[in-house]
Design an enzyme around this catalytic site. Sequence first.
Site, PDB file in Angstrom:
ATOM      1  N   ASP A  47      39.214  20.448 -51.543  1.00 32.12           N
ATOM      2  CA  ASP A  47      40.577  20.412 -52.062  1.00 32.12           C
ATOM      3  C   ASP A  47      41.095  21.781 -52.508  1.00 32.12           C
ATOM      4  OD1 ASP A  47      38.854  20.610 -54.225  1.00 32.12           O
ATOM      5  OD2 ASP A  47      39.202  18.574 -54.912  1.00 32.12           O
ATOM      6  N   HIS A  84      36.873  10.296 -60.005  1.00 28.60           N
ATOM      7  CA  HIS A  84      37.446  10.838 -58.773  1.00 28.60           C
ATOM      8  C   HIS A  84      36.445  11.711 -58.025  1.00 28.60           C
ATOM      9  CE1 HIS A  84      39.026  14.400 -61.260  1.00 28.60           C
ATOM     10  NE2 HIS A  84      38.425  15.010 -60.256  1.00 28.60           N
TER      11      HIS A  84
HETATM   12  C1  GLP Z   1      37.871  18.790 -59.973  1.00 26.13           C
HETATM   13  C2  GLP Z   1      37.500  18.942 -58.517  1.00 26.13           C
HETATM   14  C3  GLP Z   1      36.388  18.001 -58.127  1.00 26.13           C
HETATM   15  C4  GLP Z   1      35.245  18.137 -59.120  1.00 26.13           C
HETATM   16  C5  GLP Z   1      35.730  17.728 -60.472  1.00 26.13           C
HETATM   17  C6  GLP Z   1      34.658  17.772 -61.537  1.00 26.13           C
HETATM   18  O1  GLP Z   1      38.731  17.761 -60.218  1.00 26.13           O
HETATM   19  N1  GLP Z   1      38.623  18.703 -57.664  1.00 26.13           N
HETATM   20  O2  GLP Z   1      35.969  18.270 -56.802  1.00 26.13           O
HETATM   21  O3  GLP Z   1      34.160  17.325 -58.720  1.00 26.13           O
HETATM   22  O4  GLP Z   1      36.766  18.635 -60.849  1.00 26.13           O
HETATM   23  O5  GLP Z   1      34.533  19.061 -62.027  1.00 26.13           O
HETATM   24  P1  GLP Z   1      33.365  19.594 -62.935  1.00 26.13           P
HETATM   25  O6  GLP Z   1      32.214  19.773 -62.012  1.00 26.13           O
HETATM   26  O7  GLP Z   1      33.862  20.896 -63.472  1.00 26.13           O
HETATM   27  O8  GLP Z   1      33.123  18.584 -63.981  1.00 26.13           O
END
Ligand code: GLP
Length: 255
Positions: A67, A138
Amino acid sequence: MRIVLSDTYRDMSRRAAYIVASQIILNPRSVLGLATGDTPLGLYRMLISMYWAGDLDFSGITTFNLDEYHGLSEESPYSYHFYMKQNFFQHINMKEEQWHIPRGTTENVEEECRLYDRAIENAGGIDLQILGLGVDGHIGFNEPDEKFEGGTHLVELQESTIRANARFFPSLEEVPRFALSMGIKTIMKAKKILLLASGASKAGAIYEALRGEVIPELPASILQLHPDVTCILDKGAASRMEAAGDDLLPKKYTS
Ligand code: GLP
């Protein structure tokens, strides 16, 4: 679904790095799906070390990121383009034409999304997709919804995601409200999936994703239907499953 438990974030990253490294060694022309956020940073650091040790060669690898924020240019220090260059691409032997990330400043979002899916197909599909997990369940930027989204598309981010990601921006107001994301179908078409989760803030989402109903309101729950998912959790992320004595967990954690 295989669940691997790690005591620490570092251990989770190390195990993930072995899986990605095996993929690259066994198929030096692999197509990898990549994620951003804090979770895969340790994995990227370990892959970089393996490259510098002479154990990995990225010259035949193609990558597609999940993304990108809508409206952020590639140069923006808050963009996923910047993140990927800074944390991974600039440290390994990958040329610009080998990696792909949706363009957040495109003037034609629909066309950009269509071409992104086509590029993945033309590359032969994703061999190994790395995923993190949002606190609301998500994956990529596929937010809880009434239906599972198909291909790459424009997403309106949920308030909880905006708040969770605000730590990467100077202020909450500067977090973009929209993003371009691979859809659930794109992710599910990957031949193998590696889901990483670290910390107690993910424990509820992990429990629901792996043990709850398969529903679009918890997008990661769809992974229960994929034939080849490996999920590496650290203690915090596994804590809810552990408390429930879940039999999906390796025995030493539930006895
Ligand atoms: C964002 C990204 C995701 C990621 C999520 C969790 O929303 N688009 O791909 O998995 O954050 O992030 P983190 O690993 O910093 O908790």
